[in-house]
Design an enzyme around this catalytic site. Sequence first.
Site, PDB file in Angstrom:
ATOM      1  N   GLY A 109      35.030  37.307  37.513  1.00  0.00           N
ATOM      2  CA  GLY A 109      34.221  36.094  37.473  1.00  0.00           C
ATOM      3  C   GLY A 109      32.927  36.235  38.247  1.00  0.00           C
ATOM      4  O   GLY A 109      31.843  35.864  37.774  1.00  0.00           O
ATOM      5  N   THR A 131      39.256  43.129  43.465  1.00  0.00           N
ATOM      6  CA  THR A 131      40.253  42.103  43.164  1.00  0.00           C
ATOM      7  C   THR A 131      41.623  42.741  43.164  1.00  0.00           C
ATOM      8  O   THR A 131      41.821  43.816  42.581  1.00  0.00           O
ATOM      9  CB  THR A 131      40.016  41.422  41.802  1.00  0.00           C
ATOM     10  OG1 THR A 131      41.165  40.638  41.453  1.00  0.00           O
ATOM     11  CG2 THR A 131      39.744  42.430  40.689  1.00  0.00           C
ATOM     12  N   ASP A 133      43.980  41.859  41.514  1.00  0.00           N
ATOM     13  CA  ASP A 133      44.500  41.803  40.143  1.00  0.00           C
ATOM     14  C   ASP A 133      44.205  43.084  39.368  1.00  0.00           C
ATOM     15  O   ASP A 133      44.848  43.353  38.347  1.00  0.00           O
ATOM     16  CB  ASP A 133      43.904  40.622  39.388  1.00  0.00           C
ATOM     17  CG  ASP A 133      44.186  39.291  40.056  1.00  0.00           C
ATOM     18  OD1 ASP A 133      45.213  39.184  40.755  1.00  0.00           O
ATOM     19  OD2 ASP A 133      43.383  38.353  39.887  1.00  0.00           O
ATOM     20  N   GLY A 176      48.336  37.969  40.099  1.00  0.00           N
ATOM     21  CA  GLY A 176      47.803  38.808  39.028  1.00  0.00           C
ATOM     22  C   GLY A 176      47.054  38.059  37.951  1.00  0.00           C
ATOM     23  O   GLY A 176      46.496  38.669  37.042  1.00  0.00           O
ATOM     24  N   GLN A 268      49.645  38.806  49.569  1.00  0.00           N
ATOM     25  CA  GLN A 268      49.180  39.989  48.841  1.00  0.00           C
ATOM     26  C   GLN A 268      47.698  40.235  49.103  1.00  0.00           C
ATOM     27  O   GLN A 268      47.247  41.368  49.222  1.00  0.00           O
ATOM     28  CB  GLN A 268      49.443  39.824  47.341  1.00  0.00           C
ATOM     29  CG  GLN A 268      50.908  39.873  46.980  1.00  0.00           C
ATOM     30  CD  GLN A 268      51.209  39.221  45.645  1.00  0.00           C
ATOM     31  OE1 GLN A 268      51.281  39.890  44.626  1.00  0.00           O
ATOM     32  NE2 GLN A 268      51.388  37.900  45.642  1.00  0.00           N
TER      33      GLN A 268
END
Length: 346
Positions: A109, A131, A133, A176, A268
């Site tokens: 993003g 990130t 993810d 995630g 995380q």
Amino acid sequence: MMVTLGILTNGGDGPGTNQAVASLTKSSLEGSVADSVVGIRDGWAGIYNENVMLLDALTVREYANSSGTFLGTSRLNPFNVKGEDKSGQLVVKMRDLGIDVLAVIGGDGSLKAAYELYKTRGIPLVGIPQTIDNDVLGTDYSLGFSSAVDEIQRYVNTARNTSKSMNIIHIIKTMGRNAGHLALHGGIATGVGIILIPEFAFRAEDVVDLLRKRRESGYNYDIVLVAENAKIKDRLNNESRDIELILAEEIENRTKYKVRNDSIGFIQRGAPTNSYDNEMGVKFGNAAAELIKNSQVGYMVALRKGLVSAVPLKRVTGGIRTVNLREDYDVMRLTAKSAGLGSPVY
């Protein structure tokens, strides 16, 4: 000509971010890439609020190996500030702050917004993917992923102790967003039998059948690792409850197994930065400084086939990087495919 580099971190925080800021700062000052470096606080919001701090080698040294982002972050998007496009105002604010070039550290993003600013407003900038993810297109790796997987490993291994003692099915949800990399690689690292990811809508009865077969084979407990936004095939339009709660209910309704559920959550993101993310933070920061020195703006540093490289920022606008079902996921066994020779390593 005097050049001032601005560095900002935007979106979700993650391990390796501070190391990238430190590396980019030192490389830029020592390599004559910039005469001065300023850290922009709280992402894009810091430009609008003119909230910046001067960075040098001694300042960044204190934060380099810590997790999170000492510059702060936000979810603000210059093209949608309370429903309005404020990207033009951002250009003016940058000029007022004396910032000549930007380095944007963030996920898909943040990097998409960076590309739009480069394309539509002509702001010279470079990107660094960060990130947990690991879903940024154009790069095989984003900062923070490895450390977050380590945190999943710690959590699952701790949960295994009580799961084994109580003979239970333990459902654990990872983060995630819409990509299953964290659950998949966390599951590989911990030897979890069932891994559920957003890329493949699973059937509840298939999960139950697998659990029954494992019990018949002598497994007295099981851990199911499920990514947020994973979907149950026959309940695609399910109620807005967390997936681990829905799955636990499905298993309990179909069996007599004792079921627990947990969510690992934001620890995380706050995981201790491991050696890999520290190393990648250094390499990505150095590479970003090289891009600026070579006037190669509009690019993002990336890891591709084991090499640090650069790709046009436009690449990130094509969607997100998801798990390759054909190569990495066994849809029949609902787990990672057995991988050996020729398998990718991040």
